[in-house]
Write a protein that holds these residues in place. Sequence first.
Motif, PDB file in Angstrom:
ATOM      1  N   LYS A  80      -4.833  14.092  -4.071  1.00 37.77           N
ATOM      2  CA  LYS A  80      -4.179  15.053  -4.971  1.00 37.77           C
ATOM      3  C   LYS A  80      -3.023  14.378  -5.731  1.00 37.77           C
ATOM      4  CE  LYS A  80      -1.910  19.566  -4.957  1.00 37.77           C
ATOM      5  NZ  LYS A  80      -1.450  20.688  -4.164  1.00 37.77           N
ATOM      6  N   GLU A  81      -2.228  13.585  -5.028  1.00 39.93           N
ATOM      7  CA  GLU A  81      -1.118  12.880  -5.674  1.00 39.93           C
ATOM      8  C   GLU A  81      -1.634  11.862  -6.698  1.00 39.93           C
ATOM      9  OE1 GLU A  81       2.416  12.646  -2.381  1.00 39.93           O
ATOM     10  OE2 GLU A  81       0.536  11.619  -1.899  1.00 39.93           O
ATOM     11  N   LEU A  82      -2.704  11.155  -6.332  1.00 41.43           N
ATOM     12  CA  LEU A  82      -3.293  10.201  -7.262  1.00 41.43           C
ATOM     13  C   LEU A  82      -3.847  10.902  -8.501  1.00 41.43           C
ATOM     14  CD1 LEU A  82      -5.087   7.652  -4.912  1.00 41.43           C
ATOM     15  CD2 LEU A  82      -3.244   7.158  -6.524  1.00 41.43           C
ATOM     16  N   GLU A  83      -4.483  12.053  -8.294  1.00 41.15           N
ATOM     17  CA  GLU A  83      -5.022  12.809  -9.436  1.00 41.15           C
ATOM     18  C   GLU A  83      -3.895  13.263 -10.369  1.00 41.15           C
ATOM     19  OE1 GLU A  83      -8.057  13.504 -10.584  1.00 41.15           O
ATOM     20  OE2 GLU A  83      -9.076  12.420  -8.984  1.00 41.15           O
ATOM     21  N   ALA A  84      -2.804  13.749  -9.795  1.00 36.82           N
ATOM     22  CA  ALA A  84      -1.660  14.185 -10.609  1.00 36.82           C
ATOM     23  C   ALA A  84      -1.048  13.003 -11.355  1.00 36.82           C
ATOM     24  CB  ALA A  84      -0.613  14.864  -9.732  1.00 36.82           C
ATOM     25  N   MET A  85      -0.928  11.879 -10.660  1.00 39.23           N
ATOM     26  CA  MET A  85      -0.356  10.694 -11.289  1.00 39.23           C
ATOM     27  C   MET A  85      -1.296  10.165 -12.375  1.00 39.23           C
ATOM     28  SD  MET A  85       1.277   7.329  -9.475  1.00 39.23           S
ATOM     29  CE  MET A  85       2.414   8.285  -8.495  1.00 39.23           C
ATOM     30  N   LYS A  86      -2.599  10.247 -12.138  1.00 41.09           N
ATOM     31  CA  LYS A  86      -3.583   9.818 -13.144  1.00 41.09           C
ATOM     32  C   LYS A  86      -3.419  10.646 -14.419  1.00 41.09           C
ATOM     33  CE  LYS A  86      -7.533  11.592 -13.383  1.00 41.09           C
ATOM     34  NZ  LYS A  86      -8.842  12.166 -13.146  1.00 41.09           N
ATOM     35  N   ALA A  87      -3.290  11.954 -14.275  1.00 39.62           N
ATOM     36  CA  ALA A  87      -3.112  12.823 -15.439  1.00 39.62           C
ATOM     37  C   ALA A  87      -1.834  12.452 -16.190  1.00 39.62           C
ATOM     38  CB  ALA A  87      -3.082  14.287 -15.012  1.00 39.62           C
TER      39      ALA A  87
ATOM     40  N   MET B 230      -7.230   4.368  -9.812  1.00 38.70           N
ATOM     41  CA  MET B 230      -7.865   5.358 -10.685  1.00 38.70           C
ATOM     42  C   MET B 230      -8.362   4.751 -11.997  1.00 38.70           C
ATOM     43  SD  MET B 230      -7.483   7.931  -8.680  1.00 38.70           S
ATOM     44  CE  MET B 230      -7.814   9.435  -9.571  1.00 38.70           C
ATOM     45  N   SER B 231      -8.475   3.438 -12.055  1.00 36.28           N
ATOM     46  CA  SER B 231      -8.830   2.770 -13.307  1.00 36.28           C
ATOM     47  C   SER B 231     -10.182   3.216 -13.864  1.00 36.28           C
ATOM     48  CB  SER B 231      -8.807   1.248 -13.144  1.00 36.28           C
ATOM     49  OG  SER B 231      -9.768   0.833 -12.195  1.00 36.28           O
TER      50      SER B 231
ATOM     51  N   GLN C  87       0.854  -1.184   0.000  1.00 41.34           N
ATOM     52  CA  GLN C  87       0.000   0.000   0.000  1.00 41.34           C
ATOM     53  C   GLN C  87       0.895   1.240   0.000  1.00 41.34           C
ATOM     54  OE1 GLN C  87      -3.469   0.087  -0.093  1.00 41.34           O
ATOM     55  NE2 GLN C  87      -3.197  -2.075  -0.546  1.00 41.34           N
ATOM     56  N   PHE C  88       0.498   2.205  -0.771  1.00 40.03           N
ATOM     57  CA  PHE C  88       1.227   3.451  -0.829  1.00 40.03           C
ATOM     58  C   PHE C  88       0.379   4.523  -0.183  1.00 40.03           C
ATOM     59  CE2 PHE C  88       2.838   0.992  -4.402  1.00 40.03           C
ATOM     60  CZ  PHE C  88       4.198   1.087  -4.205  1.00 40.03           C
ATOM     61  N   ASN C  89       1.005   5.389   0.535  1.00 41.32           N
ATOM     62  CA  ASN C  89       0.295   6.503   1.157  1.00 41.32           C
ATOM     63  C   ASN C  89       0.295   7.683   0.197  1.00 41.32           C
ATOM     64  OD1 ASN C  89      -0.231   5.143   3.575  1.00 41.32           O
ATOM     65  ND2 ASN C  89       1.807   5.612   4.350  1.00 41.32           N
TER      66      ASN C  89
ATOM     67  N   LYS D 111       4.307   2.394  -7.757  1.00 37.94           N
ATOM     68  CA  LYS D 111       3.328   3.435  -7.432  1.00 37.94           C
ATOM     69  C   LYS D 111       2.425   3.715  -8.629  1.00 37.94           C
ATOM     70  CE  LYS D 111       5.713   6.024  -3.829  1.00 37.94           C
ATOM     71  NZ  LYS D 111       6.329   7.304  -3.478  1.00 37.94           N
ATOM     72  N   GLN D 112       2.992   3.698  -9.821  1.00 41.30           N
ATOM     73  CA  GLN D 112       2.214   3.921 -11.036  1.00 41.30           C
ATOM     74  C   GLN D 112       1.168   2.823 -11.207  1.00 41.30           C
ATOM     75  OE1 GLN D 112       5.637   6.205 -13.645  1.00 41.30           O
ATOM     76  NE2 GLN D 112       5.221   4.109 -14.141  1.00 41.30           N
ATOM     77  N   ILE D 113       1.562   1.590 -10.951  1.00 45.15           N
ATOM     78  CA  ILE D 113       0.633   0.476 -11.074  1.00 45.15           C
ATOM     79  C   ILE D 113      -0.466   0.591 -10.014  1.00 45.15           C
ATOM     80  CG2 ILE D 113       0.437  -2.040 -10.815  1.00 45.15           C
ATOM     81  CD1 ILE D 113       3.223  -2.111 -12.234  1.00 45.15           C
ATOM     82  N   TYR D 114      -0.083   0.992  -8.829  1.00 45.77           N
ATOM     83  CA  TYR D 114      -1.058   1.247  -7.762  1.00 45.77           C
ATOM     84  C   TYR D 114      -2.044   2.325  -8.209  1.00 45.77           C
ATOM     85  CZ  TYR D 114      -2.806   2.640  -3.149  1.00 45.77           C
ATOM     86  OH  TYR D 114      -3.606   2.953  -2.074  1.00 45.77           O
ATOM     87  N   CYS D 115      -1.540   3.364  -8.833  1.00 46.53           N
ATOM     88  CA  CYS D 115      -2.398   4.431  -9.347  1.00 46.53           C
ATOM     89  C   CYS D 115      -3.368   3.892 -10.389  1.00 46.53           C
ATOM     90  CB  CYS D 115      -1.551   5.560  -9.938  1.00 46.53           C
ATOM     91  SG  CYS D 115      -2.522   6.832 -10.772  1.00 46.53           S
ATOM     92  N   ILE D 116      -2.895   3.060 -11.283  1.00 41.90           N
ATOM     93  CA  ILE D 116      -3.776   2.477 -12.297  1.00 41.90           C
ATOM     94  C   ILE D 116      -4.894   1.693 -11.610  1.00 41.90           C
ATOM     95  CG2 ILE D 116      -3.943   0.808 -14.198  1.00 41.90           C
ATOM     96  CD1 ILE D 116      -1.031   1.680 -14.938  1.00 41.90           C
ATOM     97  N   ASP D 117      -4.556   0.932 -10.590  1.00 38.27           N
ATOM     98  CA  ASP D 117      -5.577   0.203  -9.823  1.00 38.27           C
ATOM     99  C   ASP D 117      -6.596   1.156  -9.215  1.00 38.27           C
ATOM    100  OD1 ASP D 117      -5.129  -2.528 -10.068  1.00 38.27           O
ATOM    101  OD2 ASP D 117      -3.753  -2.611  -8.368  1.00 38.27           O
TER     102      ASP D 117
END
Length: 136
Positions: free
Chosen positions: A12-19, A122-123, A6-8, A114-120
């Motif tokens: 906001k960080e997830l939204e930026a990474m999603k973009a 924010m999919s 799990q990443f903390n 972390k990118q893969i976590y973001c994909i999960d």
Amino acid sequence: MLKSKQFNLSKKELEAMKASAIDFFLKDIETLKYFIKKMQEDFGQTDLVFALKMFVLNSNKVFNMAEFMKDQSLLAEEYVQKKKKNFSSEERRIALNQWIENNAALFRKNVIFKQIYCIDKMSEEIVPVIKRAIKT
């Protein structure tokens, strides 16, 4: 595999990474289309979220290289600062090179996870954009 890690990351960080993720996939959409086609043909894999994660792992690329380099430089600089305050330019160069040799690959791997976590996470927002781009 990644469910246990799990990443903390803040919303906001997830939204930026999603973009950044969407930009990353759209920039290389033809390669992504080919990759998805091969996943379907070779493995019968039709799950787009899985294919996107595998594409990231396979390419071993970060979504936002400028941000990645900035963050990596900050970590290396912190390491040098903690090690010794009054480095000569040669000692500083050696210390930075030492940090890179010992930590750069691990840092990149962590960012990719972390990118893969973001994909999960924010999919639901990433997949529709990618599906539209793949169809065109």
